[in-house]
Design an enzyme around this catalytic site. Structure first.
Site: not given
Ligand code: PXP
Length: 248
Positions: A13-14, A22, A47, A53-54, A74, A104-105, A155, A198, A220
């Site tokens: 995502d990031h 940009r 996600h 947003r991403h 996701e 974030t989530t 998860e 996460h 991520g």
């Molecule tokens: N698992 C889920 C369900 C998430 O929502 C996220 C964050 O988007 C992650 C894992 C990964 O988290 P992080 O980016 O903090 O490693």
């Protein structure tokens, strides 16, 4: 129980967050996903947020076409996301709570209060062949509800554990780790497949990776940041090394 090999899902995502800052095409999250795949990722997680947003709809289409490893899609439990998932039929879907104002989530899904609605929501996804995962706090009530609605996977949200570890709050860290350990075992005994994710970093991954019931970690933000310094492939390889060492 004998620990199985722990799978590593890379959340890209990031890469899209940086691209979108940009508004152009670079850096390309699909290119990152292919590099992660080449570096040994067992799956790719993306996600598609309601506010885009991403990750974008086009990113998802391109990931579905390009990947040879499983895609973990996701999504919030909305009709729009269900329609998109049913169109692409990814290997896995992970249902997450989503708030516009969060960065974030932040927490796990409230399953117990929404049991009926969620049971109806995930049924077509399961029927379409998607493995359904629910992103959830290490809370027995929520895990029991996830099991009752027919999810195959939970998860466990590791955010509180990782934050306490990073901030040196050792009592809180140990308490969170205790809950994750107990609930991984509880969920496994119910017949659920257990994943975790996460906030995981090189510093805090080992105590989670040693839990024998945990089959997959989704990581991520830290790895995409670390890729700036050592490159994406080496950043992933180091995480893989730590996970394998924990499991050995
Ligand atoms: N698992 C889920 C369900 C998430 O929502 C996220 C964050 O988007 C992650 C894992 C990964 O988290 P992080 O980016 O903090 O490693």
């Amino acid at each position: 129980m004998t620990p199985n090999k722990l799978r590593l899902g890379i959340n890209i995502d990031h890469v899209a967050t940086v691209r979108n800052a940009r508004g152009g095409a670079a850096p390309d999250p699909v290119r990152a996903a292919l590099m992660a795949q080449a570096a040994g990722a067992d799956g790719i997680t993306a996600h598609l947020r309601e506010d885009r947003r991403h990750i974008t709809d086009v990113d998802i289409e391109r990931l579905v076409d390009a990947l040879t490893v499983p895609l973990n899609f996701e999504m919030a439990a909305t009709p729009e996301m269900q329609a998109i998932a049913l169109r692409h039929k990814p290997h896995a879907v992970c249902i997450v709570p989503e708030k516009r104002e969060e960065r974030t989530t932040e927490g796990g899904l409230e399953v117990a209060r929404e049991e009926n609605a969620l049971a109806h929501y995930i049924a077509p996804l399961r029927d379409a062949g998607c493995r359904v995962s629910i992103f959830i706090a290490a809370d027995q009530r929520q895990i029991e509800a996830a099991h009752r609605i027919g999810a195959q996977v939970i998860e466990l949200h590791t955010g509180a554990y990782c934050d306490a570890d990073a901030e040196g709050r050792l009592d809180a860290r140990d308490k969170e780790l205790g809950k994750l350990t107990e609930m991984a075992e509880f969920a496994h005994d119910l017949g659920l497949e257990v994943h975790a994710g996460h906030g995981l970093t090189y510093d805090c991954v080992t105590p989670i990776a040693v839990l024998p019931q945990v089959m997959e970690l989704n990581i991520g933000h830290f790895l995409i940041g670390e890729a700036i310094f050592r490159g994406l492939g080496p950043a992933i390889a180091e995480m893989r090394r730590l996970m394998d060492a924990a499991r050995a």
